[in-house]
Each structure stands twice: as C-alpha cells, then as structure tokens.
Scaffold this active site. Structure first.
Site, PDB file in Angstrom:
ATOM      1  N   LYS A 115       0.819  -1.216   0.000  1.00  0.00           N
ATOM      2  CA  LYS A 115       0.000   0.000   0.000  1.00  0.00           C
ATOM      3  C   LYS A 115       0.848   1.259   0.000  1.00  0.00           C
ATOM      4  O   LYS A 115       0.449   2.268  -0.573  1.00  0.00           O
ATOM      5  CB  LYS A 115      -0.942   0.007   1.207  1.00  0.00           C
ATOM      6  N   LYS A 207      -5.191  -9.705  -7.199  1.00  0.00           N
ATOM      7  CA  LYS A 207      -6.360  -9.827  -6.327  1.00  0.00           C
ATOM      8  C   LYS A 207      -7.487  -8.896  -6.803  1.00  0.00           C
ATOM      9  O   LYS A 207      -7.211  -7.767  -7.211  1.00  0.00           O
ATOM     10  CB  LYS A 207      -5.889  -9.417  -4.917  1.00  0.00           C
ATOM     11  N   LYS A 210     -10.878  -3.248  -4.293  1.00  0.00           N
ATOM     12  CA  LYS A 210     -11.677  -2.028  -4.351  1.00  0.00           C
ATOM     13  C   LYS A 210     -10.954  -0.917  -5.094  1.00  0.00           C
ATOM     14  O   LYS A 210     -11.568  -0.009  -5.621  1.00  0.00           O
ATOM     15  CB  LYS A 210     -11.929  -1.508  -2.927  1.00  0.00           C
TER      16      LYS A 210
HETATM   17  P1  AMP Z   1     -11.332  -4.936   3.033  1.00  0.00           P
HETATM   18  O1  AMP Z   1     -12.233  -4.469   1.977  1.00  0.00           O
HETATM   19  O2  AMP Z   1      -9.894  -4.824   2.656  1.00  0.00           O
HETATM   20  O3  AMP Z   1     -11.653  -4.382   4.381  1.00  0.00           O
HETATM   21  O4  AMP Z   1     -11.603  -6.496   3.137  1.00  0.00           O
HETATM   22  C1  AMP Z   1     -12.728  -7.040   3.781  1.00  0.00           C
HETATM   23  C2  AMP Z   1     -12.662  -8.542   3.795  1.00  0.00           C
HETATM   24  O5  AMP Z   1     -12.716  -9.060   2.464  1.00  0.00           O
HETATM   25  C3  AMP Z   1     -11.361  -9.106   4.401  1.00  0.00           C
HETATM   26  O6  AMP Z   1     -11.654 -10.263   5.153  1.00  0.00           O
HETATM   27  C4  AMP Z   1     -10.539  -9.459   3.197  1.00  0.00           C
HETATM   28  O7  AMP Z   1      -9.616 -10.484   3.462  1.00  0.00           O
HETATM   29  C5  AMP Z   1     -11.615  -9.927   2.227  1.00  0.00           C
HETATM   30  N1  AMP Z   1     -11.188  -9.756   0.853  1.00  0.00           N
HETATM   31  C6  AMP Z   1     -10.824  -8.587   0.241  1.00  0.00           C
HETATM   32  N2  AMP Z   1     -10.500  -8.799  -1.039  1.00  0.00           N
HETATM   33  C7  AMP Z   1     -10.655 -10.137  -1.260  1.00  0.00           C
HETATM   34  C8  AMP Z   1     -10.475 -10.977  -2.398  1.00  0.00           C
HETATM   35  N3  AMP Z   1     -10.080 -10.492  -3.570  1.00  0.00           N
HETATM   36  N4  AMP Z   1     -10.724 -12.302  -2.249  1.00  0.00           N
HETATM   37  C9  AMP Z   1     -11.138 -12.811  -1.054  1.00  0.00           C
HETATM   38  N5  AMP Z   1     -11.329 -12.070   0.058  1.00  0.00           N
HETATM   39  C10 AMP Z   1     -11.091 -10.753  -0.033  1.00  0.00           C
END
Ligand code: AMP
Ligand code: TRP
Length: 346
Positions: A115, A207, A210
C-alpha cells in the site's frame, strides 16, 4: 483455546466498492457463522482513514458497508454490528499494543509495503500501524475466531504474536487475576474455501480489489444484472475449454478464478464444478456463471439500495451495536489498565 468463550470478530473497511471478493472471502462466511457462534462485525472506519484521511463521504461509505452486512443476512439484534470509531477502546488498546509490538514485526508486513508503494517515507504513520489497530479490534473483545480472506493472514499472525507477548510480559499479574491461560486468546484465523482469494476479472494473477482503477476487474455488490453480465462476459480467459479435473487448472489463473467463483457462489467445490463443466467452452460456462451471480448477488444489491435510502435506520443500528460493543470493550480496557498498572477512574 479452552477457557475462552468462542467469539467471532471481523471487520470490513468502508472504502467503497464492496465486491465479490469481499462477499465470498468474508461477508458470506460472517452470515454462516451466526448459526454457531456469537459474532461481532465491525465497519472499520478508523482503518479506512489510514490510506487517505480526507475522503469524499466516509459516513456514506460506512453506511453502505453496514447495509451490505444487513442485506447479506447478518442479524444485528442477535449479534453485534457497529462502526469502530464509536467505541473508544479500539484506539486505547492500540496504544498499549504499539508498546507491545516490535518495529521489526511491523517492518515485515507485506500489505504495508504494497500500500505504501515506492514513496514509503510519505505513507501515514497510521498506515504503518494499521496491524496494531487490527489486533486491538480483535482482542478488545477477546475474540477467538476471525473469518477473513487470505490477504489478512499475516495480520492475524501479528495479532497472535501480540497476544502471546502481552500474556508473557504480564504472566504473573495475569495469573494472579485468575486468568490461568493468559489474558488474551491466541486467535484462530478462519480462512479457506474455494474463494478465499478472488482474483481480478482482468488479470488472474492480481487480487480483486476495491482500488483497481478498472471497474471491469471486479463485480460490485451494487452492480445490476446488466453490469454483472457484461463484466463476466468480458472477463479474461484462455482459448482452451475447461478441464475435467482440478489439476488441469494449473497455470490457468483466469480459468481457476472463474471456477473458484462459481464454486463459491454455488457452495460447491472446484472439483464438482469441473465435473459439470469439464470440456465446456468458456462462452457456455460464462452464461451459467452470469445466471448464478445474478441470482445470488441481485437480491443483496437490491436490498442494499433499499437500506441506504434510510440512513437514520442504519445509524440507529450502528448506535445500538456500538453501545453493546462498548460495554464489552470497557471491561477489557479496565482489566488491561489494571494489568499494566495505569491508574483509572472508578
Ligand atoms: P477490506 O475491503 O480490505 O476491508 O476487506 C474485507 C474482507 O474481504 C477481508 O476479510 C478481506 O480479506 C476480504 N477480501 C478482500 N478482497 C478479497 C479478495 N479479492 N478475495 C477474497 N477475500 C477478499
Ligand atoms: N484489515 C482488514 C481488511 O482489510 C479489515 C479489518 C480491520 C479486520 N480490523 C479487523 C478484519 C479485525 C478482521 C478482524 O480486510
């Protein structure tokens, strides 16, 4: 883990564009765990400001993630749904953990390196400290199980290291207070299933995220049926038909990703998906995937859209959850202050 009551905690950042990876890797499992555990689900707004403090509408994004939790089927009455900044214990415990964690531990965090990018000197101190805040989120409730996507594994290892060091550093005081096996549990990550790591639809080695500038790289929970269909049809593939066995997915990251998504959405396994679709061309498989994705995600998106129209209702859910979370958090903070030797009021 004996001695600790089983409790599930997880968090999602309100940084916009909640997508299929968030759903399959995290939110869908939050829903299932409600049947077997007490659960606390947090919209981590303090984490969301570590990358950029000033955001166009943080409050709206916090409400949107809350709406996604509710639309996916999380029950805020039987469990706790709240936003992190309403419970002051998160920031307080982070400070204690800043003094437990070692700089060497944080220096190993790959998410910070990704990041912060090349301009590391210019990253916020908050971004660097992000894993200590995450450990505080979990341990403030002495949670034993944390469902997350694969990308959070290293942060959970750090959380375990912090719990172990705190328990060791204060072992005598903690034992004297009757916590024979340590004050903080050594948390178990719950990572797994075919969709623990959902990849970009444009590049099977990246991956789904967002922050990807291409909206075609992800399926957002708010996408309508047309958008879902277009994105799946445009998803990158290779020219071969689907294999009949999982081994045939090796070195075919895009095929592996689409099969994993299908398995995740249909609650089956990649092997079962290939039993049905082995030998099929991608055009046929993609049509089936569009139907499945629209059937599963359409109702969630529609319910989210309905819920965000009533911000007052969402705010009242968050206020109620925050009050219940704070009641648990206050006990932990009081214990931690006593263990560390900080004089507290009352
Ligand atoms: P975040 O949006 O970074 O707060 O992520 C929220 C949840 O979604 C966390 O448990 C992440 O590990 C999961 N997550 C985010 N991106 C992915 C992805 N591409 N595949 C699987 N899980 C994800
Ligand atoms: N870091 C997590 C992510 O980006 C979000 C998060 C913050 C979290 N605190 C947490 C997840 C506590 C699980 C438990 O996905």
């Amino acid at each position: 883990m004996s001695g600790f009551k089983e409790l599930v905690f997880s968090g999602v950042q309100p940084t916009g564009n909640l997508h299929l990876g968030n759903y399959l890797g995290a939110v869908r499992r939050f829903v299932t765990l409600q049947e077997t555990h007490d659960c606390i689900y947090c919209v981590v707004d303090l984490h969301a400001i570590t990358a950029t403090l000033s955001q166009p509408d943080l409050a709206a994004q916090t409400r949107e993630v809350t709406a996604a939790f509710l639309a996916a089927g999380i029950d805020p009455k039987r469990h706790i749904v709240f936003n992190q900044s309403q419970v002051p214990g998160h920031a307080e415990l982070t400070w204690i953990f800043n003094c437990v964690a070692r700089i060497g531990w944080l220096n190993r965090m790959t998410q910070f390196k990704e990041k912060a990018g090349k301009d590391r000197e210019n990253a916020s101190v908050g971004l660097y400290d992000y894993p200590c805040l995450m450990a505080a989120d979990i341990l403030l409730y002495r949670a034993t199980h944390v469902p997350v996507g694969e990308d959070q594994k290293q942060h959970l290892e750090l959380t375990r290291d912090i719990a172990i060091k705190f328990n060791n550093d204060f072992a005598e005081k903690i034992a004297a207070r009757g916590h024979g096996e340590g004050y903080f549990p050594v948390t178990e990550p719950l990572i797994g299933g075919p969709a623990a790591r959902v990849m970009s639809l444009r590049d099977g080695t990246k991956k789904m995220s967002k922050s990807d500038p291409s909206d075609y790289s992800r399926i957002n929970l708010t996408d309508d049926a047309d958008a879902i269909a277009q994105k799946v049809r445009k998803a990158k593939t290779d020219p071969e038909p689907l294999p009949s066995e999982e081994a045939g997915l090796a070195k075919r990251p895009e095929a592996e990703n689409l099969v994993g998504i299908y398995a995740g959405l249909s609650d089956t396994t990649p092997a079962e998906v290939l039993r049905d679709f082995g030998g099929a061309q991608f055009s046929a498989f993609k049509s089936a995937l569009v139907d499945l994705a629209v059937a599963k995600l359409g109702p969630i998106g529609a319910e989210m859209a309905r819920l965000v129209k009533d911000p007052g209702h969402i705010d009242s859910v968050l206020a109620d959850g925050s009050a219940r979370a704070a009641a648990i958090a206050e006990r932990t903070i009081a214990d931690v202050k006593d263990i560390v030797g900080l004089i507290r009021r009352g």
